[in-house]
Design a protein around this motif. Sequence first.
Motif, PDB file in Angstrom:
ATOM      1  N   MET A 152       0.858  -1.195   0.000  1.00 41.19           N
ATOM      2  CA  MET A 152       0.000   0.000   0.000  1.00 41.19           C
ATOM      3  C   MET A 152       0.884   1.232   0.000  1.00 41.19           C
ATOM      4  N   ILE A 153       0.760   2.085  -0.988  1.00 38.49           N
ATOM      5  CA  ILE A 153       1.620   3.242  -1.122  1.00 38.49           C
ATOM      6  C   ILE A 153       1.221   4.336  -0.144  1.00 38.49           C
ATOM      7  N   ARG A 156      -8.729  -2.968  -5.608  1.00 41.09           N
ATOM      8  CA  ARG A 156      -9.131  -2.821  -4.206  1.00 41.09           C
ATOM      9  C   ARG A 156     -10.418  -2.002  -4.094  1.00 41.09           C
ATOM     10  N   VAL A 181     -13.938  -3.350  -2.617  1.00 38.92           N
ATOM     11  CA  VAL A 181     -14.618  -2.681  -1.503  1.00 38.92           C
ATOM     12  C   VAL A 181     -16.062  -2.352  -1.890  1.00 38.92           C
ATOM     13  N   CYS A 182     -16.237  -1.844  -3.104  1.00 41.80           N
ATOM     14  CA  CYS A 182     -17.590  -1.463  -3.549  1.00 41.80           C
ATOM     15  C   CYS A 182     -18.490  -2.694  -3.641  1.00 41.80           C
ATOM     16  N   ALA A 238     -18.131  -5.697  -2.232  1.00 36.75           N
ATOM     17  CA  ALA A 238     -18.385  -6.282  -0.905  1.00 36.75           C
ATOM     18  C   ALA A 238     -19.354  -5.406  -0.108  1.00 36.75           C
ATOM     19  N   GLY A 239     -19.186  -4.096  -0.190  1.00 33.60           N
ATOM     20  CA  GLY A 239     -20.076  -3.184   0.529  1.00 33.60           C
ATOM     21  C   GLY A 239     -21.502  -3.268   0.029  1.00 33.60           C
TER      22      GLY A 239
END
Lengths: 194, 218
Positions: B1-2, B32, B36-37, B39-40
């Motif tokens: 993760m930057i 990612r 997230v979208c 899964a949410g």
Amino acid sequence: MNPTDRFLAAALLVFATLCVAGIVHIVAILAIPRLVEADPFARLSALTEPGRMQLLPRPAPGAPLPPFSDPAVARAVCLFDLSKTALRLAGTIDADRLLMLSFRTRDGHVFFALTDRAAVRRELNILVLSPSQLEEIETSAGTDEDAPQELRLVAPAVQGIVLVDAPSPLPGEWPGAEERVMRLRCEAEAIAVE
Amino acid sequence: MIWWGRTGSRPAQKSRLRELSTPRQILASFSRILAVCVAGILLGLLLTFLAIERGTGIGTVEAGPWTYRPSIGTTEIDPYTRAMLARSGELPLGAAEGLSITARGDSAGATFDPGCDYVVAGAVPRARYWTLSVHSPEGDLVANAAGRYGFTSAEILRSADGGFEIIVAPRARPGNWLPNGNATRFVLVLRLYDTELDTRSAPLDGTALPRITKLRCR
């Protein structure tokens, strides 16, 4: 990436997922009532038309009735559409026999309800109006002595549903319960709105 | 993760920015965000399904095995109850008409088993009239050969002390037998008409409602 960075990155992903889930959940809960194809008014319109009292079928398995209808309560429905006329519900009811009236928006939510205890000398006389119709009546009315003994009820929406329920405590009393709910008159009443 | 990296010197930051701008890093970040979208959205819809279909959760009050929604027949109806009603098409009792309460299981906390007999006994809050009926979870009446779908307060057989017992069972039982037919799932609905209860100011206590006890199973 060290372990702390990995943990924080994972926590960020979980937090973002929960935020998205919360937003979706709230939007879905608020949107469901708007996405329903046929609300109760539309479903009942298949059985009757506004300004007419209609006896609903006796509850039985498979009967085309709203879910969780009480099998021991006779029910009549009267739809109203206040875009052109008001609605009057009136009639004589039996003393000490439970009778319930509920006034609902077109999606079935109750905005007013009463029982037979609200009757004056066994008489019910209710006028359902829109705000503009009430204003018209009040401006054109004479003295208070001339005013009829009626309950004026302002509906929050133009279209809605009135349900009249009477219990049938014993199976043999069902015809009497049906007669009691149908004894109330339900009719459109013209009110000139300027 | 930057973007979670520690703050470094300017040359180091430039180097990381270059890393972020590589196609692989952009693809990883996009993946990612997409994950997230998705899964949410799935989690949000699952929560909505559970809140609406199971009839429990926000807006619901539990009293022993019974549940009810205090705002259901009022003008202050909560959004969850509003969504539940829109989904089901149910026309609930107005608050001035009475209160409807539902049991999906017995007093021990177990969901109703159609292979078991149950007895409903105990106190019923004061009401001018009450009924108890068997429905499917979707609200249909449960077909049965006896043609009986419920009991009313007027027709129920009572013991000498005024108490009563209702036996919910698929096969005939002596006394107040309420058949649940061949239902694979069922719920009990108790309706209290013209009751003086005000459940918004004083929530119902489970002891004020009938107990539901499992008798025997086949």
